[in-house]
Design a protein around this motif. Sequence first.
Motif, mmCIF file in Angstrom:
data_model
loop_
_atom_site.group_PDB
_atom_site.id
_atom_site.type_symbol
_atom_site.label_atom_id
_atom_site.label_comp_id
_atom_site.label_asym_id
_atom_site.label_seq_id
_atom_site.Cartn_x
_atom_site.Cartn_y
_atom_site.Cartn_z
ATOM 1 N N THR A 2 0.844 -1.186 0.000
ATOM 2 C CA THR A 2 0.000 0.000 0.000
ATOM 3 C C THR A 2 0.882 1.239 0.000
ATOM 4 O OG1 THR A 2 -1.703 -1.158 1.264
ATOM 5 C CG2 THR A 2 -1.801 1.247 1.224
ATOM 6 N N ARG A 3 0.709 2.071 -1.008
ATOM 7 C CA ARG A 3 1.565 3.249 -1.122
ATOM 8 C C ARG A 3 1.041 4.365 -0.231
ATOM 9 N NH1 ARG A 3 5.308 2.116 -4.297
ATOM 10 N NH2 ARG A 3 6.209 4.185 -4.005
ATOM 11 N N LYS A 4 1.974 5.091 0.352
ATOM 12 C CA LYS A 4 1.637 6.213 1.222
ATOM 13 C C LYS A 4 2.423 7.435 0.763
ATOM 14 C CE LYS A 4 2.909 3.558 4.619
ATOM 15 N NZ LYS A 4 2.868 2.238 3.956
ATOM 16 N N GLY A 35 7.810 2.235 -0.539
ATOM 17 C CA GLY A 35 6.381 2.419 -0.312
ATOM 18 C C GLY A 35 5.943 3.815 0.056
#
Length: 449
Positions: A2-4, A35
């Motif tokens: 999950t990219r932040k 990420g």
Amino acid sequence: MTRKRVLCISYQFPPFAGTGVFRVLNFVEHLPDRGWDPVVLSVLPGHYERGTALDDGLCARVNGSARVHRTKCFQGIDAMLSLRGTFRGNATPASAGQGETAGTAPAGKGFWQGVKDAVTLAYRIPDKQVGWLPYALAEGVRICRHEKPELIYASGGPWTSFLIGLALKAHFHLPLVIDFRDPWMNNPYDELNVGFRRRVNRFLERWCLRRADAVIANTEPLRTLLADTAGSGNKCHTITNGYNETEYVGLKARASGTVPLVVTHVGNLYGKRTPDSFLQALTRLIDTGRLGVHEVAVRFIGHVDEARINNLIGSHPVSAMVTCVGVVPKNQALKMLFQSDIALLIQPDTRLQIPAKLFEYIRSQKPILAVCGEGATQELIEAHGLGVVADADDPEGMEGAILDVFRQARSAEGHVKKDYMAFEAGALTTQLAGVFDGVFQSSPQMKNG
């Protein structure tokens, strides 16, 4: 994965070409692979202080790794001093000299000096980059509203970056990580951190440390000091400076056994950073026959006081061993470092700091002669077996250290492969991403779903 998204607040960012830029630049380059997508808030190139070194080539390293937002910065001190110069320039020679006796100071000199000192100190709370605060806050609000970062990272100094980060944290309820590239209250090079300004800065440092969700220091002694002020050691982490492996591709080491041994210092020498004790020890070693004139060559790369060196060694035979190369592009300096046998480091009176060049020295795998006192630099060199530490105030010890490091350079010991990869930018960014992940997982927005 999950990219932040992380908002990186850094006054120093390409094309700014000072030493402090490389830590943040390395992080920004490598964070996407871990990420975190960085959004950078920095200053327009035309709004840095007068005389700031710029290198447009550094901007190429940013392309594709981050979106960069730049703002104006009011350089208050420069503006006030220019105004002062305008007023003084308008005075006619006749009026300027009325009531003065030849050889005495102008009557207004004390007044203007007082004004200059007061303005200088006022515009240095927390530092002279405080003129960036209103512009950066306005742009930071726009970034947080439209790009919606999950976390804020602020790099200091300048410490104004921390105040911007704290304001945005409070308004948008985002976690904040602050990164100390240098000490704030215990920096031996900040001679103006005195009186009222020091009291205010002490309060601001404590406030920043206690409000931030995580604190990063670039040396372990600094981390320990900050943890005491923060009141919590759990949120304080050490991530050292390092080097970027891409800068070393194709560099070849000098053939072993070549005469003379080449000792190279890379970087500017100023203030307490002088080569005096090292050069004086060399002259004594030559005078006593323990070292031959043709055995060693010494190179200083960067800004140095050549007149000071010439006055120190004069016509002594050691003068034939010393060359002041001057300022060269970084890639050329690294090439010359690799074509050396010994890396010279001069870092006195900085117990909490480690110069960034040390990590380039480590990557070169040259034995290091470090002229420094007790503290972070000495501890790192001794812990990793990187070379020899010498005290500038111990003449006999300095002579012995020089002979010891020369023996290392001549032997296989001087070419042993060190564990330098621990200081590579990618490995250090992995540590930073780990701090980000931990802070994000503990943040209110995660706990609230």
